[in-house]
Design a protein around this motif. Structure first.
Motif, short mmCIF file in Angstrom:
data_model
loop_
_atom_site.label_atom_id
_atom_site.label_comp_id
_atom_site.label_asym_id
_atom_site.label_seq_id
_atom_site.Cartn_x
_atom_site.Cartn_y
_atom_site.Cartn_z
N UNK A 1 0.93 -1.18 -0.06
CA UNK A 1 -0.15 0.06 -0.01
C UNK A 1 0.92 1.15 0.10
N UNK A 2 1.96 1.19 0.80
CA UNK A 2 2.69 2.48 0.94
C UNK A 2 3.63 2.66 -0.50
N UNK A 3 3.85 1.77 -1.17
CA UNK A 3 4.53 1.96 -2.25
C UNK A 3 3.42 2.15 -3.38
N UNK A 4 2.39 1.72 -3.40
CA UNK A 4 1.43 2.23 -4.41
C UNK A 4 0.86 3.66 -4.33
N UNK B 1 7.22 -2.29 7.22
CA UNK B 1 6.90 -0.93 6.95
C UNK B 1 7.80 -0.08 6.82
N UNK B 2 8.73 -0.18 7.83
CA UNK B 2 9.62 0.84 8.13
C UNK B 2 10.66 0.80 6.66
N UNK B 3 11.06 -0.23 6.03
CA UNK B 3 11.92 -0.02 4.81
C UNK B 3 10.92 0.49 3.78
N UNK B 4 9.56 0.09 3.61
CA UNK B 4 8.61 0.77 2.71
C UNK B 4 8.63 2.26 2.80
N UNK B 5 8.68 2.81 3.81
CA UNK B 5 8.54 4.35 3.86
C UNK B 5 9.87 4.75 3.30
N UNK B 6 10.91 4.16 3.60
CA UNK B 6 12.19 4.71 3.13
C UNK B 6 12.48 4.55 1.70
N UNK B 7 11.76 3.67 1.24
CA UNK B 7 11.68 3.32 -0.32
C UNK B 7 10.97 4.52 -0.89
N UNK B 8 9.77 4.60 -0.39
CA UNK B 8 9.12 5.82 -1.04
C UNK B 8 9.58 7.17 -1.00
N UNK B 9 10.21 7.25 0.30
CA UNK B 9 11.09 8.50 0.34
C UNK B 9 12.22 9.05 -0.57
N UNK B 10 12.79 7.82 -0.83
CA UNK B 10 13.86 7.61 -1.96
C UNK B 10 13.37 7.76 -3.35
#
Length: 383
Positions: free
Chosen positions: A36-39, A244-253
């Motif tokens: 969901x975060x990545x989407x 979740x935490x890596x997903x946040x860093x991924x979308x941030x990048x």
């Protein structure tokens, strides 16, 4: 007593591991969060970096093109010029343009579907273009009348100072609120689904009555089930956080729209988050057992435990409404965990609220266990 509780715990865990449906709930549901975060990152980034085509029934002059070029430093606007209104309507119906502007004398009408995300963005951009052009025309008129435009348009000087302490924008904050709420929701759902099966489901299947014929007390049975449900919730929440935490860093990048996300991962934050999730798991397990205890069927138990989902979503609405965390919110069962996790990871720690949550949740757990103990001494509950 300890051996009987442990035997019951093993029995329930073995049953969960054998049941593919509940095993999927525990192990696979947390994967929805990073997806969901990545989407959301991809969706909003593509929305604000898409090419938008606006049709107009006139030709743009050099001054208008200059304004549009300034807007295109952040967006990608393309204008289809010199069409009639009927031509523009047909182009819009065929999805060849996203909106159109009709000029009649000095009246401009923007035709756009604002119910869609793209439509609302295009409407804002079209209004920004026309407002800037209107300002340009006003400046030229005043200069022609030998009037300094600054004395007309700049009488008031307005500055905006952001009071946000985390520097995050609305979209980032909304994403974090939704994700944290969903994390708590999957913990609650794990507890509810597992409890309804091993409590109400056993009654419906008649296996609970058989279990009570063994030399084991009802309290020992319930505590074994309680710890099995809690362990399932802890596994689900742990997977949720880890993913979740890596997903946040991924979308941030990867995505500009969420580049402002800042996550606090200090040792204190991690420890407090783990304690919150363990307490939430214990409380969710206890409430699920208590609410499904009097149900005679699986379906009835699911209905009676449905209210717990509402508490899990409270943290999302407090964020959207801009409600600050306080002692009252910190003692609302289940809801407080989402609210405080959001504060821990993204807004900062208020130890008074954390302590209030810890104390109140421990009290709730003790009271619920006592209630369950009394409840399961009643034959109406057991049978």
């Amino acid at each position: 007593m300890k051996s009987n509780i442990f035997i019951t715990l093993k029995k329930e865990l073995r049953g969960i591991l054998r049941d593919k449906k509940y095993l999927a709930i525990i192990l696979l549901t947390p994967f929805i969060i990073p997806l969901y975060v990545i989407f959301m990152g991809y969706f909003y980034d593509s929305t604000f970096n898409s090419e938008y085509t606006i049709g107009v029934n006139y030709s743009l002059n050099n001054n208008e093109m200059s304004i549009i070029n300034e807007l295109n430093e952040e967006y990608n606007l393309v204008f289809n010029e010199g069409k009639t209104k009927k031509e523009l309507e047909k182009l819009y119906e065929n999805d060849q343009i996203d909106a159109y502007i009709i000029k009649e004398d000095n009246n401009y009408t923007i035709y756009v579907d604002e119910s869609s995300t793209n439509g609302s963005v295009i409407a804002s951009l079209a209004q920004a273009y026309l407002s800037s052009y209107n300002m340009y025309l006003g400046n030229n008129y005043l200069i022609g009348e030998d009037i300094d435009p600054d004395n007309v348009f700049n009488i008031l000087k307005v500055n905006v100072e952001s009071l946000a302490t985390d520097g995050q924008d609305y979209m980032s904050t909304l994403l974090m609120d939704i994700v944290i709420s969903y994390l708590i929701l999957i913990v609650v759902q794990t507890a509810v689904n597992t409890a309804t099966d091993i409590i109400a489901g056993e009654k419906e299947r008649g296996t609970l009555e058989t279990l009570l014929t063994f030399p084991i007390k009802s309290n020992e049975i319930i505590l074994g089930k309680f710890f099995a449900i809690t362990l399932s919730c802890i596994i689900t929440s742990t997977l949720g956080i880890i993913l979740t935490i890596p997903a946040f860093y991924l979308v941030k990048t990867l995505f500009v729209s969420f580049s402002n996300i800042e996550i606090n991962l200090s040792l204190l934050t991690v420890i407090l988050a783990v304690i919150i999730l363990i307490l939430t798991s214990l409380l969710s397990a206890g409430l699920s057992i208590a609410l499904s205890g009097r149900a005679k069927s699986f379906k009835e138990a699911q209905s009676s435990t449905g209210i717990l989902n509402s508490f899990a979503m409270v943290s999302m609405f407090t964020g959207i409404l801009g409600i600050k965390t306080n002692i009252i919110l910190a003692i609302i069962p289940i809801a407080n965990s989402g609210i405080l996790l959001n504060d821990l990871f993204f807004n900062g720690v208020d130890m008074n609220n954390i302590i209030a949550m810890f104390i109140s949740t421990i009290i709730y757990i003790v009271l619920i266990i006592k209630y369950i103990s009394i409840q399961y001494k009643n034959e109406k509950t057991l049978f």
